[in-house]
Design a protein around this motif. Structure first.
Motif, PDB file in Angstrom:
ATOM      1  N   THR A 115      31.995  28.175  52.083  1.00 52.08           N
ATOM      2  CA  THR A 115      32.594  27.945  50.761  1.00 52.08           C
ATOM      3  C   THR A 115      33.044  29.259  50.136  1.00 52.08           C
ATOM      4  O   THR A 115      34.097  29.318  49.488  1.00 52.08           O
ATOM      5  CB  THR A 115      31.604  27.234  49.826  1.00 52.08           C
ATOM      6  OG1 THR A 115      30.376  27.990  49.746  1.00 52.08           O
ATOM      7  CG2 THR A 115      31.301  25.837  50.321  1.00 52.08           C
ATOM      8  N   GLY A 116      32.253  30.312  50.327  1.00 53.92           N
ATOM      9  CA  GLY A 116      32.654  31.609  49.801  1.00 53.92           C
ATOM     10  C   GLY A 116      33.934  32.113  50.436  1.00 53.92           C
ATOM     11  O   GLY A 116      34.800  32.685  49.767  1.00 53.92           O
ATOM     12  N   ALA A 117      34.084  31.879  51.748  1.00 56.29           N
ATOM     13  CA  ALA A 117      35.296  32.313  52.444  1.00 56.29           C
ATOM     14  C   ALA A 117      36.519  31.556  51.950  1.00 56.29           C
ATOM     15  O   ALA A 117      37.583  32.141  51.718  1.00 56.29           O
ATOM     16  CB  ALA A 117      35.133  32.119  53.948  1.00 56.29           C
ATOM     17  N   VAL A 118      36.376  30.253  51.766  1.00 55.73           N
ATOM     18  CA  VAL A 118      37.505  29.446  51.302  1.00 55.73           C
ATOM     19  C   VAL A 118      37.927  29.870  49.898  1.00 55.73           C
ATOM     20  O   VAL A 118      39.119  29.947  49.588  1.00 55.73           O
ATOM     21  CB  VAL A 118      37.155  27.945  51.335  1.00 55.73           C
ATOM     22  CG1 VAL A 118      38.264  27.114  50.706  1.00 55.73           C
ATOM     23  CG2 VAL A 118      36.917  27.501  52.768  1.00 55.73           C
ATOM     24  N   THR A 316      34.503  38.936  57.962  1.00 47.61           N
ATOM     25  CA  THR A 316      33.041  38.950  58.060  1.00 47.61           C
ATOM     26  C   THR A 316      32.465  37.551  57.968  1.00 47.61           C
ATOM     27  O   THR A 316      31.460  37.243  58.627  1.00 47.61           O
ATOM     28  CB  THR A 316      32.434  39.841  56.962  1.00 47.61           C
ATOM     29  OG1 THR A 316      32.860  39.383  55.672  1.00 47.61           O
ATOM     30  CG2 THR A 316      32.821  41.290  57.150  1.00 47.61           C
ATOM     31  N   SER A 317      33.088  36.681  57.175  1.00 46.20           N
ATOM     32  CA  SER A 317      32.589  35.305  57.075  1.00 46.20           C
ATOM     33  C   SER A 317      32.644  34.607  58.421  1.00 46.20           C
ATOM     34  O   SER A 317      31.710  33.890  58.803  1.00 46.20           O
ATOM     35  CB  SER A 317      33.397  34.516  56.037  1.00 46.20           C
ATOM     36  OG  SER A 317      33.189  35.011  54.740  1.00 46.20           O
ATOM     37  N   GLN A 373      40.925  19.158  44.232  1.00 46.76           N
ATOM     38  CA  GLN A 373      40.710  20.565  43.900  1.00 46.76           C
ATOM     39  C   GLN A 373      39.544  20.757  42.941  1.00 46.76           C
ATOM     40  O   GLN A 373      38.738  21.668  43.109  1.00 46.76           O
ATOM     41  CB  GLN A 373      41.987  21.178  43.322  1.00 46.76           C
ATOM     42  CG  GLN A 373      43.055  21.411  44.362  1.00 46.76           C
ATOM     43  CD  GLN A 373      44.281  22.102  43.803  1.00 46.76           C
ATOM     44  OE1 GLN A 373      44.319  22.489  42.642  1.00 46.76           O
ATOM     45  NE2 GLN A 373      45.308  22.256  44.629  1.00 46.76           N
ATOM     46  N   SER A 374      39.442  19.906  41.934  1.00 45.94           N
ATOM     47  CA  SER A 374      38.347  20.069  40.966  1.00 45.94           C
ATOM     48  C   SER A 374      37.003  19.851  41.619  1.00 45.94           C
ATOM     49  O   SER A 374      36.032  20.562  41.342  1.00 45.94           O
ATOM     50  CB  SER A 374      38.526  19.102  39.788  1.00 45.94           C
ATOM     51  OG  SER A 374      38.551  17.752  40.248  1.00 45.94           O
ATOM     52  N   ALA A 375      36.934  18.876  42.534  1.00 38.80           N
ATOM     53  CA  ALA A 375      35.672  18.617  43.226  1.00 38.80           C
ATOM     54  C   ALA A 375      35.306  19.789  44.134  1.00 38.80           C
ATOM     55  O   ALA A 375      34.141  20.205  44.196  1.00 38.80           O
ATOM     56  CB  ALA A 375      35.772  17.331  44.046  1.00 38.80           C
ATOM     57  N   PHE A 376      36.314  20.327  44.834  1.00 42.88           N
ATOM     58  CA  PHE A 376      36.029  21.436  45.730  1.00 42.88           C
ATOM     59  C   PHE A 376      35.670  22.691  44.944  1.00 42.88           C
ATOM     60  O   PHE A 376      34.816  23.471  45.370  1.00 42.88           O
ATOM     61  CB  PHE A 376      37.224  21.707  46.637  1.00 42.88           C
ATOM     62  CG  PHE A 376      36.924  22.683  47.731  1.00 42.88           C
ATOM     63  CD1 PHE A 376      36.203  22.290  48.844  1.00 42.88           C
ATOM     64  CD2 PHE A 376      37.322  24.000  47.647  1.00 42.88           C
ATOM     65  CE1 PHE A 376      35.905  23.181  49.855  1.00 42.88           C
ATOM     66  CE2 PHE A 376      37.032  24.900  48.650  1.00 42.88           C
ATOM     67  CZ  PHE A 376      36.320  24.485  49.757  1.00 42.88           C
ATOM     68  N   GLU A 377      36.324  22.907  43.817  1.00 44.32           N
ATOM     69  CA  GLU A 377      36.001  24.063  42.991  1.00 44.32           C
ATOM     70  C   GLU A 377      34.553  24.015  42.533  1.00 44.32           C
ATOM     71  O   GLU A 377      33.895  25.055  42.399  1.00 44.32           O
ATOM     72  CB  GLU A 377      36.936  24.132  41.786  1.00 44.32           C
ATOM     73  CG  GLU A 377      38.326  24.629  42.129  1.00 44.32           C
ATOM     74  CD  GLU A 377      39.273  24.563  40.957  1.00 44.32           C
ATOM     75  OE1 GLU A 377      38.859  24.060  39.889  1.00 44.32           O
ATOM     76  OE2 GLU A 377      40.420  25.023  41.090  1.00 44.32           O
ATOM     77  N   ASN A 381      31.952  26.994  43.210  1.00 41.39           N
ATOM     78  CA  ASN A 381      31.264  27.651  42.093  1.00 41.39           C
ATOM     79  C   ASN A 381      29.753  27.719  42.270  1.00 41.39           C
ATOM     80  O   ASN A 381      29.089  28.485  41.572  1.00 41.39           O
ATOM     81  CB  ASN A 381      31.605  26.939  40.783  1.00 41.39           C
ATOM     82  CG  ASN A 381      33.032  27.182  40.338  1.00 41.39           C
ATOM     83  OD1 ASN A 381      33.628  28.195  40.682  1.00 41.39           O
ATOM     84  ND2 ASN A 381      33.596  26.245  39.598  1.00 41.39           N
ATOM     85  N   VAL A 382      29.201  26.910  43.173  1.00 38.23           N
ATOM     86  CA  VAL A 382      27.754  26.975  43.400  1.00 38.23           C
ATOM     87  C   VAL A 382      27.415  27.815  44.625  1.00 38.23           C
ATOM     88  O   VAL A 382      26.235  27.914  44.985  1.00 38.23           O
ATOM     89  CB  VAL A 382      27.126  25.563  43.551  1.00 38.23           C
ATOM     90  CG1 VAL A 382      27.401  24.715  42.330  1.00 38.23           C
ATOM     91  CG2 VAL A 382      27.622  24.865  44.815  1.00 38.23           C
ATOM     92  N   SER A 383      28.419  28.437  45.260  1.00 36.69           N
ATOM     93  CA  SER A 383      28.134  29.218  46.469  1.00 36.69           C
ATOM     94  C   SER A 383      27.175  30.368  46.162  1.00 36.69           C
ATOM     95  O   SER A 383      26.307  30.706  46.969  1.00 36.69           O
ATOM     96  CB  SER A 383      29.429  29.754  47.093  1.00 36.69           C
ATOM     97  OG  SER A 383      30.114  30.606  46.191  1.00 36.69           O
TER      98      SER A 383
END
Length: 482
Positions: A115-118, A316-317, A373-377, A381-383
Motif C-alpha cells: 500500500t505504501g508503494a502504491v 525498495t518496496s 479511489q476513496s476506498a483505496f485511499e 492512509n492506514v499504511s
C-alpha cells in the motif's frame, strides 16, 4: 535462510540460504533502509501539515520521535543477532511469542509495503511531468509513467541486489543533495529576513511551538508516519556482509540519518514562505517552496528530487516485499513457488514479479476507476499504522526472546526490557490516538486488512499445512555464548 537452533525439530528447519551472501555492505544497506522511508515524498506530504499542527516546532518533535525509533531499531538489531533471515519480524515474533502472531506480523509487513508503494507510485506521473512543465489532459500519461517505472525497478530487483544497491545509492546522492541544498537556501533567506519569509522564533525550538500553540500529540502522529520503512535494512540481511551484525547497525544508522535529513529540510523550508502560502500549497509544498527560494526553473529540480524519492521507494518496496514473501514461503506459509530463487541472479524472482505486478495493477486501477479511489485511499492512509503494529510486535518479541537476560544487569534491563516496553507503549498510544481521530472508512479499512490476514493465516495453517505453525516457542540463554 539460517538453520534452526538445536531445540527446533528437523522437520521445521528452514532451507539453507539461497540468496547471494556478502553482496552488499553496511553503507549500501543503510541507503536501502532510508530509501524505503522515501524522505523526499515524506517531507513533501507532511511539511505544511506538520508546521500547522506543531506551530513550527517540527524539528524538536522529529528529534523526540527518533528516540523510540532508535529503541525499536536496537530491538531489530538484537533479534537479528539471534537469527538473521529475510523474514525478520515474521520469524522472530513467530518463534518467540506465537507462530500465529508471527504470520499476522508478516502479513502486516507485506500489506504495509504494498500500500505504501502504491501511494507513492500514483504521484510519480505528475512529478515527472512537472519536470518538463507538461500538463496532462487525462490519467493515461500518469499510468504509463507509473507502470514503466515500476517495471524498470522490477527488472533491477530481479537482476540482483548488487545492482539494486548501486541504483539506490546513485538516486539517494542526488535526492538528498537537492533537499539539503534547498533547505540551506531557505534558512539563509529566513535568516536575512527576505521578503515573504517567516522569521525564526524561540517557538521553533520548543515542543509546543510558537506561543505554545502547537499540539505535541498531533505532531508525534505525523512524525511516526514519516519514519516508517527504515527497518528495510533487515529484510536484505541474508545478502549483507556480516549478516548478523551489519543489518542491525544499518537500521540504527538509517534512523539517525533520517532524523538529520528531516530536521534540516523541515526547519529549512517551513519558513521560506508565509504560513498562509505554505498551507495554501500544502499538496505541493516542496515544489512551491523551491520556486519561492530559487525560481520556477529550480522548482523543476525539486520535482525531480521528488520523482527520485518515489522511484527509489518503489524499487525498495519490490525488493523488500519480495524477500518477506520469500521468507514466509520458505515455511509454506505462502505458496511454495514464491520461495523459488533464480540460480542465475540469486534473487526471489517469483516473489519479485508478484510484488511488481501487484503494485502496477493496483496503481492502474486506482488511477482509472474513480469509484474505488476513496476506498483505496482509506487503505493507503492506514499504511503508517501497519508499520506501527509490527514495530510494537518486534519490540515485544525482543523482550520475549531475551527474557532470561532482562534481570541479569542494569544494561540488559534497560535495552531488553524497559526501553523496548516504553517504545512499544509509545507506539501503542500513537496507534490509539490515530484510530480515535481517523474517519470511519480508515478504521474499517484497518479492520479489513486484519481480517484478510486472518483468512490467509487459516489458509496457510489448514490449506497449505505450513510447518511454521509447528515451530515451538524459543528463548535465548541467560548469558550470551562466549
Amino acid at each position: 535462510m539460517t538453520s534452526r537452533t538445536s531445540d527446533v525439530p528437523a522437520s521445521v528447519t528452514t532451507p539453507p540460504a539461497k540468496l547471494e551472501p556478502d553482496a552488499i555492505g553496511v553503507a549500501q544497506d543503510t541507503v536501502i533502509g532510508m530509501a524505503s522511508s522515501a524522505p523526499g515524498v515524506s517531507v513533501g506530504l507532511t511539511l505544511a501539515g506538520l508546521a500547522a499542527v506543531t506551530a513550527y516546532a517540527g524539528g524538536p518533535v522529529i528529534i523526540l520521535t527518533s528516540l523510540p525509533m532508535l529503541i525499536i531499531a536496537n530491538a531489530y538489531r538484537r533479534l537479528n543477532m539471534w537469527t538473521a533471515n529475510c523474514g525478520a519480524s515474521f520469524e522472530w515474533v513467530g518463534r518467540s511469542i506465537s507462530p500465529y502472531l508471527g504470520f499476522l506480523t508478516g502479513w502486516l509487513m507485506i500489506a504495509a509495503y504494498i500500500t505504501g508503494a502504491v501511494s507513492g507510485v500514483e504521484v510519480i506521473g505528475p512529478n515527472m511531468l512537472a519536470v518538463f512543465s507538461v500538463q496532462p489532459q487525462s490519467s493515461w500519461p500518469d499510468i504509463a509513467i507509473a507502470t514503466g517505472i515500476t517495471l524498470v525497478m522490477l527488472v533491477i530487483a530481479v537482476v540482483g541486489i548488487r545492482l539494486t544497491a548501486r541504483t539506490q545509492v546513485a538516486m539517494a546522492v542526488a535526492e538528498y543533495a537537492i533537499l539539503a541544498g534547498f533547505a540551506i537556501g531557505g534558512l539563509v533567506l529566513v535568516a536575512r529576513h527576505a521578503p515573504g519569509t517567516f522569521a525564526i522564533t524561540d517557538g521553533w525550538f520548543s515542543l509546543t511551538g510558537i506561543d505554545g500553540h502547537g499540539s505535541l500529540a498531533a505532531g508525534l502522529l505525523t512524525a511516526v508516519y514519516i519514519y516508517s520503512g527504515w527497518e528495510g535494512t533487515l529484510y536484505v540481511n541474508e545478502e549483507v556482509k556480516h549478516r548478523r551484525v551489519n543489518p542491525g547497525r544499518a537500521a540504527i544508522l538509517a534512523v539517525i540519518f533520517l532524523t538529520v535529513i528531516y530536521v534540516l529540510v523541515i526547519t529549512g523550508l517551513q519558513g521560506a514562505v508565509s504560513p498562509a502560502a505554505l498551507q495554501k500549497h500544502g499538496t505541493d509544498a516542496l515544489v512551491y517552496t523551491a520556486q519561492a527560494i530559487a525560481g520556477p526553473g529550480w522548482a523543476r529540480i525539486m520535482a525531480f528530487a521528488l520523482a527520485l524519492s518515489v522511484i527509489a521507494a518503489t524499487g525498495t518496496s519490490i525488493v523488500l516485499t519480495a524477500r518477506i514473501i520469500y521468507g514466509m514461503a520458505s515455511y509454506r506459509a505462502l505458496p511454495g513457488r514464491l520461495a523459488n530463487v533464480s540460480a542465475r541472479f540469486s534473487t526471489p524472482v517469483n516473489a519479485s514479479v508478484l510484488t511488481g505486478v501487484l503494485i502496477a495493477a493496483l496503481t492502474c486501477v486506482y488511477l482509472l476507476v474513480s469509484s474505488i479511489q476513496s476506498a483505496f485511499e482509506a487503505v493507503v492512509n492506514v499504511s503508517g499504522l501497519l508499520f506501527g503494529v509490527f514495530y510494537i510486535l518486534t519490540a515485544l518479541a525482543t523482550m520475549a526472546y531475551y527474557r532470561r537476560r532482562i534481570l541479569t544487569g542494569v544494561v540488559n534491563a534497560l535495552t531488553l526490557g524497559i526501553l523496548p516496553l516504553a517504545a512499544a507503549a509509545f507506539l501503542a498510544w500513537v496507534l490509539l490516538r490515530s484510530v480515535q481521530t481517523a474517519p470511519a472508512p480508515q478504521n474499517w479499512s484497518l479492520i479489513g486488512v486484519l481480517a484478510a490476514g486472518l483468512a490467509l493465516m487459516l489458509f496457510a495453517r489448514y490449506g497449505l499445512r505450513s510447518v511454521f505453525f509447528q515451530v515451538p516457542r524459543e528463548t535465548g540463554p541467560r548469558e550470551p555464548a562466549r
